[in-house]
Design a protein around this motif. Structure first.
Motif, PDB file in Angstrom:
ATOM      1  N   GLU A 104      24.407  53.961 -23.356  1.00  0.00           N
ATOM      2  CA  GLU A 104      25.145  52.472 -23.190  1.00  0.00           C
ATOM      3  C   GLU A 104      24.352  51.437 -23.612  1.00  0.00           C
ATOM      4  O   GLU A 104      25.193  50.227 -23.578  1.00  0.00           O
ATOM      5  CB  GLU A 104      25.257  52.262 -21.655  1.00  0.00           C
ATOM      6  CG  GLU A 104      26.120  53.406 -20.797  1.00  0.00           C
ATOM      7  CD  GLU A 104      25.945  53.294 -19.429  1.00  0.00           C
ATOM      8  OE1 GLU A 104      25.663  52.343 -18.428  1.00  0.00           O
ATOM      9  OE2 GLU A 104      26.258  54.639 -18.824  1.00  0.00           O
ATOM     10  N   VAL A 105      23.704  51.342 -23.889  1.00  0.00           N
ATOM     11  CA  VAL A 105      22.289  50.614 -24.475  1.00  0.00           C
ATOM     12  C   VAL A 105      23.037  50.131 -25.775  1.00  0.00           C
ATOM     13  O   VAL A 105      22.954  48.825 -25.777  1.00  0.00           O
ATOM     14  CB  VAL A 105      21.060  50.877 -25.306  1.00  0.00           C
ATOM     15  CG1 VAL A 105      20.312  50.479 -26.025  1.00  0.00           C
ATOM     16  CG2 VAL A 105      20.556  51.765 -23.302  1.00  0.00           C
ATOM     17  N   ILE A 106      23.845  50.837 -26.619  1.00  0.00           N
ATOM     18  CA  ILE A 106      24.151  50.204 -27.881  1.00  0.00           C
ATOM     19  C   ILE A 106      26.037  49.872 -26.746  1.00  0.00           C
ATOM     20  O   ILE A 106      26.189  50.382 -26.831  1.00  0.00           O
ATOM     21  CB  ILE A 106      24.893  51.889 -28.622  1.00  0.00           C
ATOM     22  CG1 ILE A 106      23.409  51.879 -29.581  1.00  0.00           C
ATOM     23  CG2 ILE A 106      25.510  51.205 -30.014  1.00  0.00           C
ATOM     24  CD1 ILE A 106      23.660  53.772 -29.431  1.00  0.00           C
ATOM     25  N   PRO A 107      26.464  48.808 -27.486  1.00  0.00           N
ATOM     26  CA  PRO A 107      27.290  47.798 -27.498  1.00  0.00           C
ATOM     27  C   PRO A 107      28.723  49.081 -27.221  1.00  0.00           C
ATOM     28  O   PRO A 107      28.678  49.570 -29.132  1.00  0.00           O
ATOM     29  CB  PRO A 107      27.495  46.817 -28.032  1.00  0.00           C
ATOM     30  CG  PRO A 107      26.025  46.096 -28.360  1.00  0.00           C
ATOM     31  CD  PRO A 107      25.360  47.709 -28.411  1.00  0.00           C
ATOM     32  N   GLY A 108      29.646  48.645 -26.857  1.00  0.00           N
ATOM     33  CA  GLY A 108      30.584  49.758 -26.978  1.00  0.00           C
ATOM     34  C   GLY A 108      30.924  51.060 -26.890  1.00  0.00           C
ATOM     35  O   GLY A 108      31.642  51.657 -26.878  1.00  0.00           O
ATOM     36  N   ALA A 109      29.762  51.611 -26.318  1.00  0.00           N
ATOM     37  CA  ALA A 109      29.714  53.272 -25.795  1.00  0.00           C
ATOM     38  C   ALA A 109      29.909  53.256 -25.179  1.00  0.00           C
ATOM     39  O   ALA A 109      29.660  53.333 -23.671  1.00  0.00           O
ATOM     40  CB  ALA A 109      27.942  53.437 -26.531  1.00  0.00           C
ATOM     41  N   TYR A 110      30.779  54.493 -24.761  1.00  0.00           N
ATOM     42  CA  TYR A 110      31.475  54.737 -23.666  1.00  0.00           C
ATOM     43  C   TYR A 110      32.043  56.597 -23.696  1.00  0.00           C
ATOM     44  O   TYR A 110      31.338  56.931 -24.535  1.00  0.00           O
ATOM     45  CB  TYR A 110      32.717  53.850 -22.783  1.00  0.00           C
ATOM     46  CG  TYR A 110      34.113  54.705 -23.797  1.00  0.00           C
ATOM     47  CD1 TYR A 110      34.782  55.260 -23.386  1.00  0.00           C
ATOM     48  CD2 TYR A 110      34.224  53.851 -24.573  1.00  0.00           C
ATOM     49  CE1 TYR A 110      35.755  55.703 -24.047  1.00  0.00           C
ATOM     50  CE2 TYR A 110      35.196  54.064 -25.586  1.00  0.00           C
ATOM     51  CZ  TYR A 110      36.142  54.615 -25.231  1.00  0.00           C
ATOM     52  OH  TYR A 110      37.702  54.782 -25.374  1.00  0.00           O
ATOM     53  N   VAL A 111      31.761  56.996 -22.614  1.00  0.00           N
ATOM     54  CA  VAL A 111      31.885  58.387 -22.571  1.00  0.00           C
ATOM     55  C   VAL A 111      33.156  58.892 -21.478  1.00  0.00           C
ATOM     56  O   VAL A 111      33.545  58.239 -20.539  1.00  0.00           O
ATOM     57  CB  VAL A 111      30.623  59.208 -21.126  1.00  0.00           C
ATOM     58  CG1 VAL A 111      31.135  59.843 -20.619  1.00  0.00           C
ATOM     59  CG2 VAL A 111      29.535  59.129 -22.257  1.00  0.00           C
ATOM     60  N   GLU A 112      34.059  59.856 -21.934  1.00  0.00           N
ATOM     61  CA  GLU A 112      35.043  60.673 -21.345  1.00  0.00           C
ATOM     62  C   GLU A 112      34.546  62.061 -20.501  1.00  0.00           C
ATOM     63  O   GLU A 112      33.866  62.619 -21.521  1.00  0.00           O
ATOM     64  CB  GLU A 112      36.744  60.937 -21.694  1.00  0.00           C
ATOM     65  CG  GLU A 112      37.287  59.203 -21.751  1.00  0.00           C
ATOM     66  CD  GLU A 112      38.257  59.406 -22.748  1.00  0.00           C
ATOM     67  OE1 GLU A 112      38.171  60.756 -22.821  1.00  0.00           O
ATOM     68  OE2 GLU A 112      38.693  58.468 -22.530  1.00  0.00           O
ATOM     69  N   GLY A 113      34.929  62.270 -19.841  1.00  0.00           N
ATOM     70  CA  GLY A 113      34.110  64.064 -18.800  1.00  0.00           C
ATOM     71  C   GLY A 113      33.951  63.430 -17.909  1.00  0.00           C
ATOM     72  O   GLY A 113      33.378  61.828 -18.099  1.00  0.00           O
ATOM     73  N   GLU A 114      32.477  64.630 -17.360  1.00  0.00           N
ATOM     74  CA  GLU A 114      31.626  64.131 -16.409  1.00  0.00           C
ATOM     75  C   GLU A 114      30.447  64.859 -16.671  1.00  0.00           C
ATOM     76  O   GLU A 114      30.209  65.774 -17.455  1.00  0.00           O
ATOM     77  CB  GLU A 114      32.615  64.485 -15.293  1.00  0.00           C
ATOM     78  CG  GLU A 114      33.229  66.346 -15.405  1.00  0.00           C
ATOM     79  CD  GLU A 114      33.006  66.310 -13.465  1.00  0.00           C
ATOM     80  OE1 GLU A 114      33.458  67.416 -13.048  1.00  0.00           O
ATOM     81  OE2 GLU A 114      34.088  65.145 -12.973  1.00  0.00           O
ATOM     82  N   VAL A 115      28.895  64.572 -16.301  1.00  0.00           N
ATOM     83  CA  VAL A 115      28.365  64.996 -16.375  1.00  0.00           C
ATOM     84  C   VAL A 115      27.913  64.914 -14.933  1.00  0.00           C
ATOM     85  O   VAL A 115      27.943  64.114 -14.170  1.00  0.00           O
ATOM     86  CB  VAL A 115      27.004  64.402 -17.124  1.00  0.00           C
ATOM     87  CG1 VAL A 115      25.767  65.194 -17.358  1.00  0.00           C
ATOM     88  CG2 VAL A 115      27.826  63.832 -18.419  1.00  0.00           C
TER      89      VAL A 115
END
Lengths: 259, 352
Positions: free
Chosen positions: A55-66
């Motif tokens: 998330e430190v990188i602008p525009g990065a996101y995640v789908e799914g779960e950890v």
């Protein structure tokens, strides 16, 4: 003091670009899991999603779960700062804080968070963490000197001491030895086999011999080509991956036929 | 297949003796001086120096080309031109320091730093009111500008990386850098007029005018320095579970502090000599004024301007005071720079 990580159908995006596709993996506690694969296949990106550092990188996101022992890191109301206090990280290049002494570097997690701790406890924690990182004997007489004066391998072990001083559940290591010489690498590999008694360790490495030496489980990542997302190809016990992998691509990569 | 043809098979080449440079320099100076006298009939130092330099260039070019070869000749030509340009650039500075020192020393005495100009019309008197005025006005300007400038820089470098707001801020900061200082003075004067009634002059108005000039300098220098802090240190702190604001306060700022301090000192040095805005906003007075918020306040640049532009009956006394004031101002800027360096060295990250 170590937790199990499970991901299901995890996708990682940088803006519109899908960097990692549909990773489903279970990482067992008190073991070393190695991620191998060619450059750009998303193994570092995936590692960073395990403590929300991407998330430190602008525009990065995640789908799914950890899931960390069943608790979703990406659930509503989850504070990334709290996640990182449980899932520590060691980076490719040693990065001790240049304004701090060796001792202050080890205590950085406590001091930077404005937490108070009696001086005797601090000294205990410094010694315990530095012993845990196999660095105590080398630096015990110069704890107040700057951390940036140490050699590269010592700096990396200082960073490990800094990470384990926070007593995390999981320790992520992103190519921790790629900037080090063989002797320092050996020191850190020995350290990993000691640390796995207490922590869940995940390591990204380009060095297949290293994966074979230190890990219990190996996961192979690959990409179909530039611009396509990285995928988890195969995961299994290290012995099996290195002797009789199920997938042809894994065997090709391990035997040096590509990559 | 083409073969490379070597000019000579040896590895050695001719070398000019060590004494060539000083000898030809002295020779060129003497010859240039003689030529200058021959041409103009008098000792024209400017012409002599210019002729000597051209002669020196010519002699060295020929000597090097003959003895050492064309490559070394162009090397020496470039070296001589660079050194010549450097000396030319230093001449005005040296001349300025010499002028200010020689004309400022006569009145650089105890009364100058213990008396104001109250009830003084001829010789005597001093600039203590202007020295303190400069300290108050610039100090207040620093107190206003540093928090605003630093916080803006933190927003630009840490929070609003390349978003629309930060682009707009950067644009307006650049515009502010180009605002003429007289406009800043008029702005402060008009603002205080609106707030406190027309025609009010005070040291604080001067501080506001200087802040308008200082804030963009602080923002730009701090932003550049914060961007120089390696991202790895921020990541290291995040990975230890440190929140973003604590990472900035305890990792980013301490790492950059030495540069931040020198940036602020340079910004102070940039505005401390401003005359026009203070002329309008802070005004003139001959007396000591310790209250920033009421009545005009004298400052050193305005003191120098006023003494030189409006000398009374004893013109020389006023001019002497003006030069002493200029010398004081230069010394203050120099002390600020030295202090900045010391502080920067004190805070710089140590490696051993």
């Amino acid at each position: 003091m170590s937790k199990r990580i499970e991901t299901t159908d995890l996708n990682v995006y940088y803006g519109n670009f899908r960097a990692v596709e549909d990773v489903t993996i279970t990482i067992e506690p008190r073991s070393v899991t190695a991620f191998i694969g060619p450059s750009g296949c998303g193994k570092s990106t995936f590692l960073r999603t395990l403590n929300r550092m991407h998330e430190v990188i602008p525009g990065a996101y995640v789908e799914g779960e950890v899931l960390l022992d069943g608790e979703n890191l990406y659930g509503p109301g989850v504070d990334p700062v709290r996640v990182r206090r449980q899932v520590g990280m060691v980076f490719q290049r040693p990065n001790p804080f240049p304004t701090m002494s060796i001792k202050e570097n080890v205590l950085a997690g406590i001091r930077l968070n404005n937490r108070r701790m009696p001086k005797a406890d601090q000294d205990d924690l410094v010694e315990r963490s530095l012993r845990g990182a196999n660095l105590w004997e080398e630096v015990k007489n110069r704890l107040d000197l700057p951390g940036s004066g140490l050699s590269g391998g010592q700096q990396q072990r200082l960073c490990i001491a800094r990470a384990i001083a926070m007593e995390p559940q999981v320790l992520l290591m992103d190519e921790p030895c790629s900037a080090l010489d063989p002797i320092s690498t050996l020191a850190i590999e020995d350290l990993m086999s000691e640390l796995k008694e207490q922590y869940t360790i995940v390591i990204v490495t380009h060095n297949m011999q290293q994966a074979a030496r230190v890990s219990d489980v190996t996961a192979f990542f690959n990409i179909a080509g530039t611009g396509s997302p990285g995928k988890l190809i195969e995961v299994g016990p290290t012995d099996k991956i290195f002797s009789a992998p199920d997938v042809q691509a894994t065997e090709d990569y391990i035997s040096g036929r590509f990559g | 297949m083409a073969t490379i043809v070597h000019a000579a098979e040896t590895l050695t080449a001719g070398r000019l003796p060590r004494a060539t440079v000083p000898v030809s320099l002295v020779g060129s100076v003497l010859l240039g001086y003689a030529l200058a006298i021959l041409f103009t009939g008098g000792a024209n130092i400017g012409l002599a120096v210019a002729l000597a330099y051209l002669l020196f260039l010519l002699v060295m070019e020929i000597a090097t080309r003959v003895v050492e070869g064309p490559r070394q000749a162009s090397d020496r030509r470039a070296t001589n031109l660079v050194v010549g340009a450097f000396v030319l650039a230093l001449l005005p500075l040296g001349s300025l320091v010499w002028e200010v020192l020689s004309k400022g020393i006569p009145r650089f005495d105890v009364p100058f730093f213990s008396q104001s100009m109250r009830n003084v019309v001829g010789a005597g008197g001093g600039a203590i009111h202007a020295v303190w005025g400069t300290v108050y006005v610039t100090g207040m300007a620093t107190l206003i500008s540093v928090p605003i400038g630093l916080l803006t820089a933190i927003y630009l470098a840490e929070y609003g990386v390349r978003n629309r707001l930060s682009k707009a801020i950067t644009f307006f900061v650049d515009v502010m850098t180009g605002v003429p200082s007289i406009v800043a003075g008029l702005f402060a004067y008009a603002l205080m007029g609106l707030l406190l009634g027309p025609g009010s002059r005070s040291g604080f108005a001067g501080s506001i005018a200087l802040s308008v000039l200082m804030i963009p300098v602080v923002v730009r220098s701090s932003e550049e320095l914060l961007k120089l802090v390696p991202n790895e240190l921020r990541e290291a702190a995040y990975a230890l579970g440190v929140p973003k604001w604590l990472t900035i306060v305890k990792v980013v700022l301490p790492t950059a502090v030495s540069g931040l301090v020198s940036g602020v000192i340079l910004a102070i040095a940039r505005v401390i000599g401003e005359t026009a805005p203070l002329l309008i906003a802070a005004g003139f007075t001959a007396s000591m004024n310790n209250n920033l918020f009421e009545n005009p306040m004298m400052t050193l640049p305005v003191f120098v301007y006023d003494s030189y532009a409006h000398p009374g009956t004893d013109v020389q006394a006023y001019w002497d005071r003006a030069w002493a004031g200029a010398l004081t101002l230069i010394l203050i800027v120099m002390i600020l720079n030295l202090a900045g360096r010391l502080i920067a060295r004190r805070f710089a990250p140590k490696t051993r």
